[in-house]
Scaffold this motif. Structure first.
Motif, PDB file in Angstrom:
ATOM      1  N   LEU A 188      -2.781   0.480  -4.491  1.00 33.13           N
ATOM      2  CA  LEU A 188      -2.524  -0.848  -4.060  1.00 33.13           C
ATOM      3  C   LEU A 188      -1.712  -1.761  -5.197  1.00 33.13           C
ATOM      4  O   LEU A 188      -2.042  -1.455  -6.284  1.00 33.13           O
TER       5      LEU A 188
ATOM      6  N   LEU B 151       0.805  -1.076   0.018  1.00 32.59           N
ATOM      7  CA  LEU B 151       0.055   0.086  -0.109  1.00 32.59           C
ATOM      8  C   LEU B 151       1.028   1.211  -0.093  1.00 32.59           C
ATOM      9  O   LEU B 151       1.645   1.417   0.840  1.00 32.59           O
TER      10      LEU B 151
ATOM     11  N   ILE C  78      -9.490  -2.329   1.397  1.00 32.51           N
ATOM     12  CA  ILE C  78      -8.271  -2.626   1.897  1.00 32.51           C
ATOM     13  C   ILE C  78      -8.055  -3.819   2.449  1.00 32.51           C
ATOM     14  O   ILE C  78      -7.208  -4.834   2.246  1.00 32.51           O
TER      15      ILE C  78
END
Length: 199
Positions: free
Chosen positions: A170, A67, A192
């Motif tokens: 991502l 991330l 996420i």
């Protein structure tokens, strides 16, 4: 006979020219395709300096989900550091890492030096995930890693623009961009967490 011979020679020359043109067009198409295909990159090609002045090689993150987030110390979204550290602590042993990029592109909300940013992150949020040196994430001086993240010709997924501090990108285990999330999507959001868990 001379007329027939001249006609045959002319016809032969015309056909030869047409074949050459077709071959050139075919070669050009192949070349264009190859060039386009080669332009798609991965995150692993980048080396950058971290907040402490050490080289950080993204190739060391092969096989991990990453991330990437641009951060700021004086933003209304700055408390997201807490959630970022929380999910990093929870999933760092499960092939997941967060990489932060301080940037002063929005409202002058990251005015400090690398040393000041490092101290702020440690003192206020106990940040342990990798933090890079301050860079620019948009505009004419946009860092090359953010050129990769925001340009489809390089990432192969989509064009995007960093809207504000704490926008999230991502990256999958192969170093490819798979999703862009807006600054207001919290690090603990299901979008996420489910991605980290492979759901």
């Amino acid at each position: 006979m001379k007329k027939i011979s001249l006609f045959l020679i002319t016809s032969f020359l015309v056909m030869s020219c047409q074949n050459q043109a077709q071959n050139q067009a075919s070669t050009t198409k192949k070349t264009d395709f190859t060039t386009t295909k080669m332009e798609k990159q991965t995150i692993y090609q980048f080396k950058i300096t971290d907040l402490n002045g050490n080289e950080f090689d993204f190739e060391t993150l092969k096989g991990k989900k990453i991330l990437i987030v641009n951060t700021a110390s004086e933003c209304g979204l700055t408390p997201q550091y807490k959630d970022l550290e929380s999910i990093y602590g929870k999933y760092k042993d499960k092939n997941f890492v967060i990489v932060g990029f301080p940037a002063n592109n929005f409202g002058g909300q990251e005015p400090g030096s690398n040393e000041q940013i490092a101290a702020f992150c440690q003192k206020n949020y106990g940040v342990t995930f990798p933090m890079m040196e301050k860079i620019s994430v948009k505009g004419n001086d946009k860092h090359e890693i953010y050129q990769f993240l925001t340009e489809k010709s390089k990432n192969g997924l989509q064009d995007s623009e960093v809207e504000w501090n704490f926008q999230k990108y991502l990256i999958n285990e192969q170093g490819e961009l798979v999703k862009v999330l807006s600054p207001r999507v919290l690090p603990t959001d299901a979008a996420i967490v489910d991605w980290i868990n492979g759901k």
